[in-house]
Write a protein that holds these residues in place. Structure first.
Motif, PDB file in Angstrom:
ATOM      1  N   LYS A 266       0.839  -1.213   0.000  1.00  0.00           N
ATOM      2  CA  LYS A 266       0.000   0.000   0.000  1.00  0.00           C
ATOM      3  C   LYS A 266       0.867   1.253   0.000  1.00  0.00           C
ATOM      4  O   LYS A 266       1.902   1.252   0.675  1.00  0.00           O
ATOM      5  N   PRO A 267       0.440   2.328  -0.653  1.00  0.00           N
ATOM      6  CA  PRO A 267       1.150   3.600  -0.510  1.00  0.00           C
ATOM      7  C   PRO A 267       1.135   4.035   0.961  1.00  0.00           C
ATOM      8  O   PRO A 267       0.147   3.816   1.670  1.00  0.00           O
ATOM      9  N   ARG A 269       1.040   7.000   3.557  1.00  0.00           N
ATOM     10  CA  ARG A 269       0.692   8.436   3.584  1.00  0.00           C
ATOM     11  C   ARG A 269       1.537   9.164   4.602  1.00  0.00           C
ATOM     12  O   ARG A 269       1.564   8.782   5.769  1.00  0.00           O
ATOM     13  N   LYS A 272       1.358  15.557   3.330  1.00  0.00           N
ATOM     14  CA  LYS A 272       1.659  16.253   2.058  1.00  0.00           C
ATOM     15  C   LYS A 272       2.307  15.392   0.979  1.00  0.00           C
ATOM     16  O   LYS A 272       2.542  15.857  -0.117  1.00  0.00           O
ATOM     17  N   TYR A 273       2.682  14.150   1.288  1.00  0.00           N
ATOM     18  CA  TYR A 273       3.167  13.301   0.187  1.00  0.00           C
ATOM     19  C   TYR A 273       2.908  11.825   0.488  1.00  0.00           C
ATOM     20  O   TYR A 273       2.433  11.458   1.565  1.00  0.00           O
ATOM     21  N   LEU A 274       3.218  11.015  -0.496  1.00  0.00           N
ATOM     22  CA  LEU A 274       3.030   9.562  -0.369  1.00  0.00           C
ATOM     23  C   LEU A 274       4.343   8.873  -0.702  1.00  0.00           C
ATOM     24  O   LEU A 274       5.074   9.335  -1.581  1.00  0.00           O
ATOM     25  N   SER A 290       3.630  13.583  -4.777  1.00  0.00           N
ATOM     26  CA  SER A 290       2.951  14.677  -4.085  1.00  0.00           C
ATOM     27  C   SER A 290       2.006  15.335  -5.091  1.00  0.00           C
ATOM     28  O   SER A 290       1.919  14.886  -6.239  1.00  0.00           O
ATOM     29  N   TYR A 297      -1.356  11.512  -8.768  1.00  0.00           N
ATOM     30  CA  TYR A 297      -1.324  11.570  -7.290  1.00  0.00           C
ATOM     31  C   TYR A 297      -2.672  11.128  -6.709  1.00  0.00           C
ATOM     32  O   TYR A 297      -2.725  10.390  -5.716  1.00  0.00           O
ATOM     33  N   LYS A 301      -3.256   8.047  -4.217  1.00  0.00           N
ATOM     34  CA  LYS A 301      -3.832   8.303  -2.899  1.00  0.00           C
ATOM     35  C   LYS A 301      -5.046   7.428  -2.638  1.00  0.00           C
ATOM     36  O   LYS A 301      -5.324   7.036  -1.515  1.00  0.00           O
TER      37      LYS A 301
END
Ligand SMILES: C[S@@+](CC[C@H](N)C(=O)[O-])C[C@H]1O[C@@H](n2cnc3c(N)ncnc32)[C@H](O)[C@@H]1O
Length: 328
Positions: A266-267, A269, A272-274, A290, A297, A301
């Motif tokens: 999974k990304p 979190r 402000k970015y991943l 980002s 993005y 997300k």
């Protein structure tokens, strides 16, 4: 056959025992299927969640423009036949023979009835007592149950298949076993998915020893509102979804895809970015996305499923690209 039990009629205790048996991941010597009610309860619950994994895999195969190279479909360790039903649904008219194999006769009988009910007129043959490898071979959630000697035989037997679609739980042990099979099968087959390249698996490098190739399949939106699945969650102490899976698809004649990236896991979190772990021909790399990455993005997300992308990169930053998991 229209056997469908109400949640109250389901033997949840027996289902929890089955869940524990699967989680124990020990080879099973004897079939554990004892009744049609038990098979029906599995099919509606644990089997249905496996169906969501198949849906994600089949969506990915369509996005990659894969189509079955044979009109024969074989399911090894078929259980209630959930894998066959999902594949027949995804590729209507593509098969004219289904071969079921399981060491449980009652499971094969149940699977045959369910397939006939959902896909009337499909010719079905029950396989003999060996590992069958005819046409397109499906394997689903059997890895943990096979004795080591049968497991060792598998890649050589599977090399005879025209194509192989293999789905397992998203655990490190299952992923590593699939990677071992992948390394053998790439001598005879094209690697279709999840791999974005035909070379040695990057997860075999020592620096990647802590990772395993796994993905997440969403539950269908309606399941989250359905009282039946609420009941399931309380009784089984399992989340409805997303469900983790590992998989491998190979094909004797398919042309390899180029230029794709497949996310692993999974990304993550971070404000402000991943951070994502991404597999592509050049490397397996932790990439950062980002808002400045553009429209991709939003998909990262999400995260969108299946996790198939085309990225534009500047070192480890994603500076553009698109989700290609819907085949567009
Ligand atoms: C966890 S169930 C999965 C069933 C089905 N493939 C699915 O995904 O829902 C594992 C199945 O493998 C079968 N099985 C286990 N060992 C086997 C063996 N040695 N030969 C054939 N089938 C086996 C079991 O009877 C069972 O139906």
């Amino acid at each position: 056959m229209t056997l469908r039990q109400t949640p109250e009629a389901i033997d949840w205790h027996a289902l929890r025992e089955l869940r524990d048996l699967f989680l124990a991941a020990e080879p099973v010597e004897r079939p554990y299927w004892v009744s049609r009610d038990q098979l029906d309860a599995y099919d509606r619950t644990l089997g249905e969640r496996i169906g969501w994994k198949w849906d994600a895999v089949l969506t990915e195969l369509k996005a990659r423009n894969w189509s079955p190279p044979s009109r024969k479909l074989t399911d090894f360790g078929c259980g209630t036949g959930i894998a066959v039903r999902r594949v027949l649904h995804a590729f209507p008219g593509a098969f004219d023979e289904v071969i079921l194999h399981d060491h449980s006769a009652i499971a094969m009988g149940f699977a045959r009835e369910r397939i006939q009910a959902e896909h009337p007129g499909t010719p079905i043959r029950l396989g003999e007592n060996e590992i069958p490898a005819e046409g397109v071979v499906l394997i689903s959630h059997i890895l943990n149950e096979l004795p080591p000697e049968k497991l060792a035989e598998l890649p050589e037997v599977l090399a005879k298949a025209d194509a192989l679609l293999w789905v397992e739980p998203g655990t490190m042990a299952c992923s590593r076993a699939l990677i071992a099979a992948r390394e053998k099968l790439r001598a005879t087959h094209t690697l279709v998915a999840p791999c974005p390249h035909q070379g040695a698996c990057g997860l075999l490098l020592e620096e990647n020893a802590a990772h395993w190739c796994h993905h997440f399949a969403p539950a269908p939106a309606h399941a989250h509102q359905d009282p039946f699945w609420g009941h399931f969650r309380r009784e089984m102490n399992l989340e409805i979804g997303p469900v983790a899976y590992s998989f491998l698809v190979t094909d004797k004649t398919a042309k390899p895809d180029a230029g794709l990236s497949h996310l692993i896991g999974k990304p993550l979190r971070v404000p402000k970015y991943l951070r994502v772990l991404s597999c592509q021909e050049s490397d397996i790399a932790e990439l950062v996305a980002s808002r400045r990455s553009g429209s991709v993005y939003r998909d990262l997300k999400g995260p969108a499923s299946p996790a198939l992308y085309k990225f534009e990169r500047r070192k480890n930053r994603i500076v553009g690209g698109e989700w290609v998991g819907n085949g567009e």
